[in-house]
Design a protein around this motif. Structure first.
Motif, mmCIF file in Angstrom:
data_model
loop_
_atom_site.group_PDB
_atom_site.id
_atom_site.type_symbol
_atom_site.label_atom_id
_atom_site.label_comp_id
_atom_site.label_asym_id
_atom_site.label_seq_id
_atom_site.Cartn_x
_atom_site.Cartn_y
_atom_site.Cartn_z
ATOM 1 N N MET A 1 -11.324 -76.339 -63.522
ATOM 2 C CA MET A 1 -10.090 -76.727 -62.832
ATOM 3 C C MET A 1 -9.257 -77.750 -63.588
ATOM 4 O O MET A 1 -9.772 -78.562 -64.335
ATOM 5 C CB MET A 1 -10.435 -77.255 -61.441
ATOM 6 N N VAL B 1 -4.974 -80.395 -60.119
ATOM 7 C CA VAL B 1 -5.584 -79.888 -58.891
ATOM 8 C C VAL B 1 -6.708 -80.837 -58.460
ATOM 9 O O VAL B 1 -6.735 -81.333 -57.329
ATOM 10 C CB VAL B 1 -6.147 -78.465 -59.091
ATOM 11 N N ARG C 1 -0.362 -70.990 -53.335
ATOM 12 C CA ARG C 1 -0.553 -70.276 -54.605
ATOM 13 C C ARG C 1 0.033 -68.868 -54.526
ATOM 14 O O ARG C 1 0.062 -68.266 -53.434
ATOM 15 C CB ARG C 1 -2.062 -70.116 -54.888
ATOM 16 N N GLU D 1 -8.452 -64.580 -48.008
ATOM 17 C CA GLU D 1 -8.375 -64.844 -49.448
ATOM 18 C C GLU D 1 -9.772 -65.289 -49.848
ATOM 19 O O GLU D 1 -10.420 -66.022 -49.104
ATOM 20 C CB GLU D 1 -7.346 -65.954 -49.754
ATOM 21 N N ASN E 1 -7.423 -68.460 -45.427
ATOM 22 C CA ASN E 1 -7.659 -68.832 -46.824
ATOM 23 C C ASN E 1 -8.444 -70.139 -46.765
ATOM 24 O O ASN E 1 -7.890 -71.220 -46.916
ATOM 25 C CB ASN E 1 -6.316 -69.029 -47.548
ATOM 26 N N PRO E 2 -9.747 -70.036 -46.488
ATOM 27 C CA PRO E 2 -10.540 -71.259 -46.282
ATOM 28 C C PRO E 2 -10.955 -71.884 -47.620
ATOM 29 O O PRO E 2 -10.696 -71.308 -48.672
ATOM 30 C CB PRO E 2 -11.764 -70.718 -45.542
ATOM 31 N N PRO E 3 -11.583 -73.040 -47.585
ATOM 32 C CA PRO E 3 -12.097 -73.601 -48.839
ATOM 33 C C PRO E 3 -13.118 -72.639 -49.441
ATOM 34 O O PRO E 3 -13.970 -72.125 -48.712
ATOM 35 C CB PRO E 3 -12.800 -74.896 -48.394
ATOM 36 N N TYR E 4 -13.023 -72.401 -50.743
ATOM 37 C CA TYR E 4 -13.985 -71.479 -51.355
ATOM 38 C C TYR E 4 -14.407 -71.831 -52.782
ATOM 39 O O TYR E 4 -15.158 -71.096 -53.412
ATOM 40 C CB TYR E 4 -13.479 -70.038 -51.302
ATOM 41 N N VAL E 5 -13.943 -72.947 -53.311
ATOM 42 C CA VAL E 5 -14.293 -73.284 -54.693
ATOM 43 C C VAL E 5 -15.627 -74.040 -54.698
ATOM 44 O O VAL E 5 -15.794 -75.019 -53.971
ATOM 45 C CB VAL E 5 -13.200 -74.149 -55.352
ATOM 46 N N ALA F 1 -9.763 -79.040 -48.520
ATOM 47 C CA ALA F 1 -9.198 -77.689 -48.454
ATOM 48 C C ALA F 1 -9.714 -76.791 -49.561
ATOM 49 O O ALA F 1 -9.526 -75.582 -49.523
ATOM 50 C CB ALA F 1 -7.678 -77.775 -48.540
ATOM 51 N N LEU F 2 -10.372 -77.400 -50.560
ATOM 52 C CA LEU F 2 -10.754 -76.625 -51.743
ATOM 53 C C LEU F 2 -12.238 -76.281 -51.813
ATOM 54 O O LEU F 2 -12.605 -75.145 -52.114
ATOM 55 C CB LEU F 2 -10.439 -77.433 -53.014
ATOM 56 N N LEU G 1 -2.932 -77.986 -49.550
ATOM 57 C CA LEU G 1 -2.896 -77.280 -50.838
ATOM 58 C C LEU G 1 -1.474 -76.839 -51.131
ATOM 59 O O LEU G 1 -0.753 -76.446 -50.215
ATOM 60 C CB LEU G 1 -3.741 -76.008 -50.782
#
Ligand code: GLN
Length: 281
Positions: free
Chosen positions: A199, A203, A95, A243, A187-191, A211-212, A92
């Protein structure tokens, strides 16, 4: 090609794809990172000639931008908390929200020496590298499931003269950590897939889905796994930092409570969204 004709070419190629403010920032970045010039240099010498090689490089960057490739991939690196970090399609792009998470940890611990730190899901290495730089003599370890991400993060650790320990491991199949830590951060995948609609193409098409994204029906899978490992591996005064998905602040706090964390703090990012959590025993 002159600097002025480069500028005209860039704006003409991109005006139907991006808002002007974004093209302005591409212009500045290309001047700076490809041509080693500032906007003042441009203003003073708009008719300066660009070399053949630089023109070819600029043409390929413009083509990439037309296809919505991230400018950071086209230039090959990004800047993050005064660090220069190499990025590619395996990691990633760091950010600004992640910078806020790191600042929280540094505010809490920059005066403490020799901390034992673990980061989970390193990607570019932005978190462990920034922590190593900002903490005092810390021992920083990091885990990632992607060997390509680890290779990239290792290079970044070297470029930035840091000494980080890398572990190639899948956190979801990890049963315990090998030592106790003062700070565990992730900050793991969280979307969620349902958030894909929000999005941007740059991206969705060019950043690593590994990773997302998480499944809509189990969006906190990484948070649960990491918290369960952390509760047995934090030193008594240690803390877990995450995160988080801005829409799942309450759910993340509830999960941490349920797992047994006592003090849980939820914090907003600069955009006013729930973005970070700190939990202690
Ligand atoms: N904040 C990132 C994004 O919006 C996602 C980061 C993550 O999944 N850990 O693209």
């Amino acid at each position: 090609m002159t600097l002025l004709s480069f500028k005209q070419k860039l704006y003409a190629a991109l005006e139907s794809h991006y808002p002007t403010s974004e093209i302005d920032s591409f212009f500045k970045l290309i001047l700076q990172d490809v041509l080693n010039l500032s906007k003042i240099d441009f203003a003073l010498e708009p008719n300066k000639l660009i070399s053949e090689n630089e023109s070819l490089e600029i043409d390929s960057i413009i083509n990439g931008l037309v296809q919505h490739q991230p400018i950071q991939h086209l230039i090959g690196f990004t800047e993050f908390m005064d660090l220069k970090l190499k990025v590619n399609g395996y990691v990633l792009i760091p950010r600004p929200e992640t910078e806020e998470l790191i600042r929280w940890i540094l505010d809490d611990y920059s005066n403490t020496q020799k901390l034992e730190v673990l980061d989970i899901g390193t990607g570019s290495g932005c978190i462990p590298i920034a922590l190593y730089k900002g903490l005092n003599d810390a021992n920083v370890n990091t885990i990632d499931v992607s060997i390509q991400a680890i290779e990239t993060a290792k290079e970044n650790a070297k470029i930035n003269q840091t000494n980080i320990h890398f572990i190639h491991q899948d956190i979801l199949t990890t049963t315990q950590f090998s030592q106790q830590y003062d700070v565990i951060v992730s900050n793991p995948p969280y979307v969620r897939n349902l958030e894909k609609l929000e999005m941007q193409k740059n991206v969705l098409d060019f950043e690593p889905h590994l990773a997302l994204f998480v499944e809509d029906n189990d969006p906190l899978i990484f948070y649960k796994q990491i918290a369960e490992l952390a509760i047995n591996s934090l030193k008594p005064k240690g803390a877990l930092y995450y995160e988080i998905n801005q829409y799942l602040g309450k759910e993340t706090v509830d999960l941490l409570k349920q797992i047994g964390f006592k003090n849980i703090e939820l914090k907003k990012d600069m955009f006013g969204n729930d973005r970070m959590v700190k939990a202690t025993l």
